[in-house]
Design a protein around this motif. Structure first.
Motif, PDB file in Angstrom:
ATOM      1  N   SER A 179      -3.103 -38.335   8.547  1.00 58.78           N
ATOM      2  CA  SER A 179      -1.914 -38.261   7.697  1.00 58.78           C
ATOM      3  C   SER A 179      -1.964 -37.074   6.742  1.00 58.78           C
ATOM      4  O   SER A 179      -1.089 -36.911   5.898  1.00 58.78           O
ATOM      5  N   GLY A 180      -3.003 -36.228   6.868  1.00 59.84           N
ATOM      6  CA  GLY A 180      -3.103 -35.024   6.069  1.00 59.84           C
ATOM      7  C   GLY A 180      -3.555 -35.239   4.634  1.00 59.84           C
ATOM      8  O   GLY A 180      -3.392 -34.362   3.794  1.00 59.84           O
ATOM      9  N   GLU A 181      -4.129 -36.392   4.341  1.00 68.31           N
ATOM     10  CA  GLU A 181      -4.593 -36.683   2.981  1.00 68.31           C
ATOM     11  C   GLU A 181      -6.008 -36.150   2.763  1.00 68.31           C
ATOM     12  O   GLU A 181      -6.761 -35.934   3.697  1.00 68.31           O
ATOM     13  N   ASN A 182      -6.361 -35.991   1.487  1.00 66.94           N
ATOM     14  CA  ASN A 182      -7.695 -35.550   1.101  1.00 66.94           C
ATOM     15  C   ASN A 182      -8.664 -36.727   1.248  1.00 66.94           C
ATOM     16  O   ASN A 182      -8.369 -37.842   0.828  1.00 66.94           O
ATOM     17  N   THR A 183      -9.820 -36.467   1.807  1.00 68.50           N
ATOM     18  CA  THR A 183     -10.799 -37.530   2.051  1.00 68.50           C
ATOM     19  C   THR A 183     -11.898 -37.587   0.990  1.00 68.50           C
ATOM     20  O   THR A 183     -12.743 -38.478   1.031  1.00 68.50           O
ATOM     21  N   GLU A 184     -11.882 -36.676   0.053  1.00 67.89           N
ATOM     22  CA  GLU A 184     -12.943 -36.605  -0.957  1.00 67.89           C
ATOM     23  C   GLU A 184     -13.050 -37.903  -1.757  1.00 67.89           C
ATOM     24  O   GLU A 184     -14.149 -38.401  -2.000  1.00 67.89           O
ATOM     25  N   GLU A 185     -11.927 -38.467  -2.161  1.00 69.11           N
ATOM     26  CA  GLU A 185     -11.941 -39.718  -2.943  1.00 69.11           C
ATOM     27  C   GLU A 185     -12.509 -40.876  -2.125  1.00 69.11           C
ATOM     28  O   GLU A 185     -13.186 -41.746  -2.665  1.00 69.11           O
ATOM     29  N   LEU A 186     -12.216 -40.890  -0.838  1.00 68.10           N
ATOM     30  CA  LEU A 186     -12.743 -41.947   0.023  1.00 68.10           C
ATOM     31  C   LEU A 186     -14.270 -41.896   0.072  1.00 68.10           C
ATOM     32  O   LEU A 186     -14.934 -42.935   0.003  1.00 68.10           O
ATOM     33  N   VAL A 187     -14.809 -40.707   0.173  1.00 68.50           N
ATOM     34  CA  VAL A 187     -16.267 -40.543   0.224  1.00 68.50           C
ATOM     35  C   VAL A 187     -16.873 -40.970  -1.113  1.00 68.50           C
ATOM     36  O   VAL A 187     -17.885 -41.689  -1.142  1.00 68.50           O
ATOM     37  N   LYS A 188     -16.257 -40.569  -2.213  1.00 70.47           N
ATOM     38  CA  LYS A 188     -16.760 -40.970  -3.532  1.00 70.47           C
ATOM     39  C   LYS A 188     -16.756 -42.488  -3.679  1.00 70.47           C
ATOM     40  O   LYS A 188     -17.692 -43.075  -4.196  1.00 70.47           O
ATOM     41  N   GLU A 189     -15.678 -43.108  -3.231  1.00 69.73           N
ATOM     42  CA  GLU A 189     -15.569 -44.560  -3.325  1.00 69.73           C
ATOM     43  C   GLU A 189     -16.659 -45.243  -2.488  1.00 69.73           C
ATOM     44  O   GLU A 189     -17.271 -46.219  -2.930  1.00 69.73           O
ATOM     45  N   ALA A 190     -16.917 -44.706  -1.295  1.00 70.83           N
ATOM     46  CA  ALA A 190     -17.959 -45.272  -0.436  1.00 70.83           C
ATOM     47  C   ALA A 190     -19.328 -45.152  -1.088  1.00 70.83           C
ATOM     48  O   ALA A 190     -20.120 -46.102  -1.084  1.00 70.83           O
ATOM     49  N   VAL A 191     -19.606 -44.004  -1.668  1.00 79.76           N
ATOM     50  CA  VAL A 191     -20.887 -43.802  -2.341  1.00 79.76           C
ATOM     51  C   VAL A 191     -21.006 -44.764  -3.524  1.00 79.76           C
ATOM     52  O   VAL A 191     -22.057 -45.375  -3.721  1.00 79.76           O
ATOM     53  N   ASN A 192     -19.927 -44.930  -4.280  1.00 82.98           N
ATOM     54  CA  ASN A 192     -19.951 -45.860  -5.407  1.00 82.98           C
ATOM     55  C   ASN A 192     -20.202 -47.300  -4.952  1.00 82.98           C
ATOM     56  O   ASN A 192     -20.922 -48.050  -5.617  1.00 82.98           O
ATOM     57  N   LEU A 193     -19.622 -47.686  -3.839  1.00 78.53           N
ATOM     58  CA  LEU A 193     -19.877 -49.024  -3.303  1.00 78.53           C
ATOM     59  C   LEU A 193     -21.341 -49.205  -2.943  1.00 78.53           C
ATOM     60  O   LEU A 193     -21.928 -50.260  -3.214  1.00 78.53           O
ATOM     61  N   LEU A 194     -21.930 -48.184  -2.332  1.00 77.98           N
ATOM     62  CA  LEU A 194     -23.341 -48.275  -1.969  1.00 77.98           C
ATOM     63  C   LEU A 194     -24.231 -48.345  -3.205  1.00 77.98           C
ATOM     64  O   LEU A 194     -25.162 -49.142  -3.257  1.00 77.98           O
ATOM     65  N   VAL A 195     -23.925 -47.530  -4.186  1.00 76.82           N
ATOM     66  CA  VAL A 195     -24.713 -47.533  -5.431  1.00 76.82           C
ATOM     67  C   VAL A 195     -24.576 -48.880  -6.131  1.00 76.82           C
ATOM     68  O   VAL A 195     -25.567 -49.455  -6.599  1.00 76.82           O
ATOM     69  N   LYS A 196     -23.372 -49.391  -6.179  1.00 79.64           N
ATOM     70  CA  LYS A 196     -23.101 -50.665  -6.841  1.00 79.64           C
ATOM     71  C   LYS A 196     -23.844 -51.816  -6.160  1.00 79.64           C
ATOM     72  O   LYS A 196     -24.274 -52.765  -6.827  1.00 79.64           O
ATOM     73  N   SER A 197     -24.018 -51.726  -4.869  1.00 76.74           N
ATOM     74  CA  SER A 197     -24.665 -52.807  -4.126  1.00 76.74           C
ATOM     75  C   SER A 197     -26.168 -52.829  -4.285  1.00 76.74           C
ATOM     76  O   SER A 197     -26.832 -53.777  -3.903  1.00 76.74           O
ATOM     77  N   ARG A 198     -26.733 -51.805  -4.870  1.00 81.52           N
ATOM     78  CA  ARG A 198     -28.206 -51.731  -5.030  1.00 81.52           C
ATOM     79  C   ARG A 198     -28.659 -52.455  -6.223  1.00 81.52           C
ATOM     80  O   ARG A 198     -28.449 -52.686  -7.193  1.00 81.52           O
TER      81      ARG A 198
END
Length: 86
Positions: A67-86
Motif C-alpha cells: 500500500s506504499g506505507e512506511n514500514t519503519e514504525e512497524l519495525v519499531k513496534e515489533a522491537v518494542n514488543l520483544l523488549v517488553k516481553s523480556r
C-alpha cells in the motif's frame, strides 16, 4: 493475524510443560528440578513470542509495502514488543 499450527502447537507444548510442573510440585519434587522445568517453559514462551512477533511483522511489512506505507514504525513496534516481553 492468523496463528498457524506451528505456533499453536508450541503453546500446547508449554501448556503440557506447565501441567507437568504442577504435578512435580504436588509430588514434592526437588526445587532444582522444578526451577529447571520452569526455566524451560519460560524459554519456550519467549521463543513463541519471538516467532509470533516475527510472523506478524513479516505480514505487516508486506501489507504496508503493497500500500506504499512506511514500514519503519512497524519495525519499531515489533522491537518494542520483544523488549517488553523480556
Amino acid at each position: 493475524m492468523e496463528y498457524n499450527t506451528q505456533v499453536k502447537n508450541r503453546i500446547k507444548r508449554v501448556e503440557g510443560q506447565l501441567r507437568g510442573i504442577l504435578r512435580m510440585m504436588e509430588q514434592g519434587e526437588d526445587c532444582k528440578d522444578v526451577i529447571s522445568q520452569l526455566s524451560a517453559a519460560k524459554t519456550a514462551l519467549d521463543r513463541s513470542v519471538g516467532l509470533i512477533v516475527s510472523l506478524n511483522l513479516v505480514e505487516c511489512v508486506k501489507d504496508s509495502r503493497e500500500s506504499g506505507e512506511n514500514t519503519e514504525e512497524l519495525v519499531k513496534e515489533a522491537v518494542n514488543l520483544l523488549v517488553k516481553s523480556r
